[in-house]
Design a protein around this motif. Structure first.
Motif, mmCIF file in Angstrom:
data_model
loop_
_atom_site.group_PDB
_atom_site.id
_atom_site.type_symbol
_atom_site.label_atom_id
_atom_site.label_comp_id
_atom_site.label_asym_id
_atom_site.label_seq_id
_atom_site.Cartn_x
_atom_site.Cartn_y
_atom_site.Cartn_z
ATOM 1 N N VAL A 1 9.524 2.497 12.779
ATOM 2 C CA VAL A 1 8.917 2.565 11.459
ATOM 3 C C VAL A 1 8.576 1.145 11.021
ATOM 4 C CG1 VAL A 1 9.241 3.248 9.067
ATOM 5 C CG2 VAL A 1 10.213 4.641 10.908
ATOM 6 N N GLN A 2 7.301 0.924 10.818
ATOM 7 C CA GLN A 2 6.837 -0.395 10.405
ATOM 8 C C GLN A 2 6.801 -0.458 8.881
ATOM 9 O OE1 GLN A 2 6.013 -2.937 12.406
ATOM 10 N NE2 GLN A 2 6.355 -1.830 14.285
ATOM 11 N N PRO A 3 7.270 -1.544 8.315
ATOM 12 C CA PRO A 3 7.134 -1.687 6.862
ATOM 13 C C PRO A 3 5.660 -1.828 6.495
ATOM 14 C CG PRO A 3 7.912 -3.731 7.837
ATOM 15 C CD PRO A 3 7.899 -2.702 8.934
ATOM 16 N N ILE A 4 5.304 -1.313 5.349
ATOM 17 C CA ILE A 4 3.923 -1.405 4.903
ATOM 18 C C ILE A 4 3.706 -2.788 4.297
ATOM 19 C CG2 ILE A 4 2.190 -0.501 3.319
ATOM 20 C CD1 ILE A 4 3.564 2.218 3.602
ATOM 21 N N VAL A 5 2.819 -3.523 4.906
ATOM 22 C CA VAL A 5 2.496 -4.858 4.435
ATOM 23 C C VAL A 5 0.997 -4.887 4.148
ATOM 24 C CG1 VAL A 5 2.457 -7.314 4.994
ATOM 25 C CG2 VAL A 5 4.335 -5.876 5.806
ATOM 26 N N GLU A 6 0.653 -5.249 2.941
ATOM 27 C CA GLU A 6 -0.761 -5.309 2.610
ATOM 28 C C GLU A 6 -1.306 -6.666 3.000
ATOM 29 O OE1 GLU A 6 -3.693 -5.045 -1.216
ATOM 30 O OE2 GLU A 6 -1.884 -3.821 -1.201
#
Length: 99
Positions: free
Chosen positions: A44-49
């Motif tokens: 699970v990848q963290p959401i990074v904008e």
């Protein structure tokens, strides 16, 4: 792989190699234990904008990130470079600027 292209009809035969037998044994051993869940867990990848846009054409290149941007005109020699290379180059430039 010698058999590829030679088994054109259902009645054609080929020799099963030692490697083929080993592969078949592995599948026969593994499949009964497979429960439908991927053997390699999904990370699970963290959401990074961090969205940026780039573009290239024979006359110039440019990129945009948040409120920043860059652009540059290409010389006649640079405009002869394949468009795929130009597109990659501008992405590399953007990553170098904003990463």
């Amino acid at each position: 792989r010698k058999a590829e292209g030679k088994l054109l009809r259902h009645h054609h035969r080929t020799h099963v190699t030692t490697e083929m037998r080993a592969d078949l044994r592995w599948w026969c051993d593994w499949l009964p234990t497979f429960n439908g869940v991927a053997a390699i867990p999904r990370v699970v990848q963290p959401i990074v904008e961090f969205a940026f846009a780039t573009d290239a054409c024979p006359t110039g290149i440019g990129g945009h990130f948040r409120s920043e941007y860059f652009f540059d005109a290409l010389s006649p020699e640079e405009s002869k470079i394949h468009i795929n290379v130009l597109e990659l180059a501008v992405v590399v430039m953007a990553v170098g600027l904003w990463a």
